[in-house]
Design an enzyme around this catalytic site. Structure first.
Site, short mmCIF file in Angstrom:
data_model
loop_
_atom_site.label_atom_id
_atom_site.label_comp_id
_atom_site.label_asym_id
_atom_site.label_seq_id
_atom_site.Cartn_x
_atom_site.Cartn_y
_atom_site.Cartn_z
CG HIS A 202 -2.15 -0.95 0.84
ND1 HIS A 202 -2.25 -2.21 1.38
CD2 HIS A 202 -3.19 -0.82 -0.01
CE1 HIS A 202 -3.32 -2.80 0.88
NE2 HIS A 202 -3.92 -1.98 0.04
NE ARG A 309 -6.18 0.18 -2.16
CZ ARG A 309 -5.79 0.19 -3.43
NH1 ARG A 309 -5.77 1.31 -4.11
NH2 ARG A 309 -5.41 -0.93 -4.02
NE ARG A 345 -10.92 -1.74 -0.04
CZ ARG A 345 -9.66 -2.01 -0.35
NH1 ARG A 345 -9.36 -2.99 -1.17
NH2 ARG A 345 -8.68 -1.28 0.15
CD GLU A 444 -9.52 -8.25 -1.68
OE1 GLU A 444 -8.52 -7.65 -2.09
OE2 GLU A 444 -10.28 -7.78 -0.83
CG ASN A 467 -3.10 -5.05 -5.79
OD1 ASN A 467 -2.71 -5.18 -6.94
ND2 ASN A 467 -3.58 -3.91 -5.32
CG ASP A 468 -5.06 -8.66 -0.94
OD1 ASP A 468 -3.94 -8.81 -0.42
OD2 ASP A 468 -5.83 -7.74 -0.63
NE ARG A 478 -0.86 -6.02 -1.32
CZ ARG A 478 -2.08 -5.51 -1.41
NH1 ARG A 478 -3.14 -6.26 -1.14
NH2 ARG A 478 -2.28 -4.27 -1.79
CB CYS A 515 -10.20 -2.39 -8.38
SG CYS A 515 -10.45 -3.53 -7.02
#
Ligand code: PEP
Ligand code: MG
Length: 599
Positions: A202, A309, A345, A444, A467-468, A478, A515
């Protein structure tokens, strides 16, 4: 250890992982380490009075800083807690320290910072060896106050607080928290480089969002560089070039010029739709972190928000945001982007994002732990406040709610039940909300992709969080730079999971977006379009180039690429194919990314 490459001309190149494009050059500020950060500098006799004056000023400046911190603390906490800073003030007045440093400057002809650094280190070491608990405890005070004096001598002001740097600098540090990154002052932070981290941390995502050039994963760069050195940071190719030569600076001048002309070219597509040459429409939306980002969404031609986010509304503060505060934040984005859709989200805390004021137990594997929807389903009051704010704001624009980290159908049911309960509450209070507000699910976790068909029956849309999804499917943390090479978006397993999710969504008549950071990469976007994804959501600054690429693409060739990928067992081969297609149809996007200054 990072092995630098040395050129005959005297520049030194360090290679890391590029995470946020851009080039910057300037003075380095190494944070979070004290040893050997001050280069030895000898001075001439004529410089002695100047250096003594600088030393005096630095002591006064530091005194002022400490008094300010002390005042803030005593306003907030009470006088007794603030009195710990009295010890810091005493250090600044210590006659031995002042005399010794002045002697080193006058007699040994050392710069004020080097003299001060030398003496303060000796001072702290001597104290730490004395058999007296009180004195030993003061070592931390001494180190703290001495770091402040040093930063003032080096012209970096209060470097403890990256929000208030005095001089534009390239920050070098072991790690930066996403919360710290969110507060960086773009005018003062020219770029940053960290020892740890990777592309989808992040911190990296936030750097791209703020458009701060950044390179991570250098392993031990912060131990090899020193505050005050001059360097160039290349966020495109993942380089720090120490003492760059004139030739290198010239090359980078060209690169920056190319970027400017590319930006001009991209301006032409900003207001146009993202339609392929053969007429297939893709929605290009934006990932944002705060309400004011909606301006960037518009100026980059984004079609609404695909991922807000909301965690960043919760961090960097001492209390939880109230329902009213959240309502205002969600409403602001909805109003700014109306009638476009804004996917918000629900809170995704945990992993690498934490609240300082909420005592969450430390976990062995935070990314596999109590995060996101798992946290919200237990911390119901926090969830309730957010959902009520979202529901109320839904009357002001086109808001959609999205749950992160859904791993099974029960979690979706439980979250939906709570939404129904809070709708009922609002009804009884006479507060309006959008009755048919759409709720979607992030895909995810591999289990969610595998049960996508069931989830699709209870969701209005899917958004794939690659990403996840990649970290969980490939078992690659990650954040971990040591295994960053294994983090492979084009791994066949990932593409099959995406395809399964897309097929399940379409079979059930709902749309599906991506996303994760994969969606913001124009090369990988071709593959995602070919796999049938309807919406790509990326950091606002990535949208123009995505649009440019899509407008050069034929959906037929994207589908062929996807078909090849689904039948190929090598992620590297798939990536090569995607790259060659992207370079063939939109070569100008790649002119500015040639690896510079390689050995
Ligand atoms: C993802 O996992 O791809 C995603 C978009 O969520 P985050 O990066 O915030 O975990
Ligand atoms: Mg995620």
């Amino acid at each position: 250890m990072t092995m630098p490459e040395l050129s005959a001309e005297g520049e030194t190149i360090f290679r890391g992982i590029p995470v946020s494009g851009g080039v910057s050059r300037g003075k380095i500020l190494v944070i979070g380490r004290r040893e050997s950060e001050v280069p030895r500098r000898e001075i001439s006799i004529s410089e002695i009075p100047v250096e003594l004056l600088r030393f005096e000023h630095a002591l006064l400046e530091t005194r002022q800083e400490i008094l300010e911190v002390q005042k803030q603390l005593s306003d907030g906490l009470g006088a007794s807690d603030a009195s710990i800073f009295d010890a810091h003030l005493l250090v600044l007045e210590d006659p031995i320290l002042i005399e010794e440093v002045s002697r080193l400057v006058s007699e040994k002809k050392l710069s004020a910072e080097f003299a001060f650094h030398q003496f303060s280190e000796k001072y702290a070491i001597t104290l730490s060896k004395i058999d007296d608990d009180y004195l030993r405890e003061r070592v931390a005070d001494i180190r703290d106050v001495c770091s402040r004096v040093l930063n003032n001598l080096l012209g970096f002001g209060n470097a403890f607080d990256l929000r208030h740097l005095k001089e534009p600098s390239i920050i070098i540090t072991e790690d930066l928290m996403p919360s710290t990154t969110a507060q960086l002052d773009r005018k003062m932070v020219l770029g940053f480089a960290t020892d740890i981290g990777s592309k989808t941390s992040h911190t990296a995502i936030m750097a791209r969002s703020l458009e701060i050039p950044a390179v991570v994963g250098f392993q031990d760069l912060s131990k090899q560089l020193q505050t005050g050195q001059f360097a160039l940071l290349d966020g495109f190719n993942g380089l720090i070039i120490l003492n760059p030569t004139d030739a290198t600076l010239f090359q980078y001048g060209q690169l920056v010029k190319n970027r400017v002309s590319l930006r001009e070219k991209l301006k032409d597509v900003i207001d146009k739709p993202a339609i392929t040459l053969d007429g297939h429409k893709i929605t290009l939306s934006a990932n944002i972190e705060k309400p004011s980002d909606s301006e960037m969404v518009k100026s980059n031609g984004g079609e609404g928000v695909g991922l807000f986010r909301t965690e960043y509304l919760f961090i960097n503060r001492d209390t939880l945001p109230t329902e009213e505060e959240q309502y205002q934040a969600y409403r602001a984005v909805a109003v700014a982007l109306k009638p476009q859709s804004v996917v918000i989200r629900t809170l995704d805390l945990g992993g690498d994002k934490f609240l300082t004021h909420l005592p969450v137990p430390q976990e062995m594997n935070p990314f596999l732990g109590w995060r996101a929807i798992r946290f919200c389903l237990e911390e119901k009051e926090i969830f309730r406040t957010q959902l009520r704010a979202l529901l109320r704001a839904s009357t002001e624009g086109n808001i959609k709610i999205m749950y992160p980290m859904i791993s099974c159908i029960e979690e979706l049911d439980r979250a939906n039940d709570l939404v129904e309960q809070f709708k009922e509450e609002l009804r009884s209070e006479g507060l309006p909300f959008q009755e048919d507000l759409e709720i979607g699910v992030m895909i995810e976790i591999p289990s969610a992709a595998l049960i996508a068909n069931s989830l699709a029956k209870k969701a209005k849309f899917f958004s794939i969080g690659t990403n996840d999804l990649i970290q969980y499917s490939l078992a690659v943390d990650r954040l971990n730079e040591k295994i960053a090479h294994l983090y492979e978006p084009t791994h066949p397993a990932i593409l099959h999971l995406i395809k399964m999710t897309v097929d399940a969504a379409h079979r059930n008549g709902i749309w599906v977006g991506v996303c994760g950071e994969m969606a913001g990469d124009p090369v990988l976007a071709t593959l995602l379009v070919g796999l049938g994804v309807d919406d790509l959501s990326a950091t606002p600054s990535a949208i123009p180039q995505l649009k440019f690429m899509i407008r050069k693409l034929k959906v037929e060739e994207a589908r062929k690429l996807a078909e090849f990928a689904l039948n190929c067992d090598s992620g590297k081969e798939i990536l090569r194919r995607a790259e060659s297609l992207a370079r063939e149809i939109a070569p100008s996007l790649f002119d500015t990314q040639k690896p510079f200054a390689s050995s």
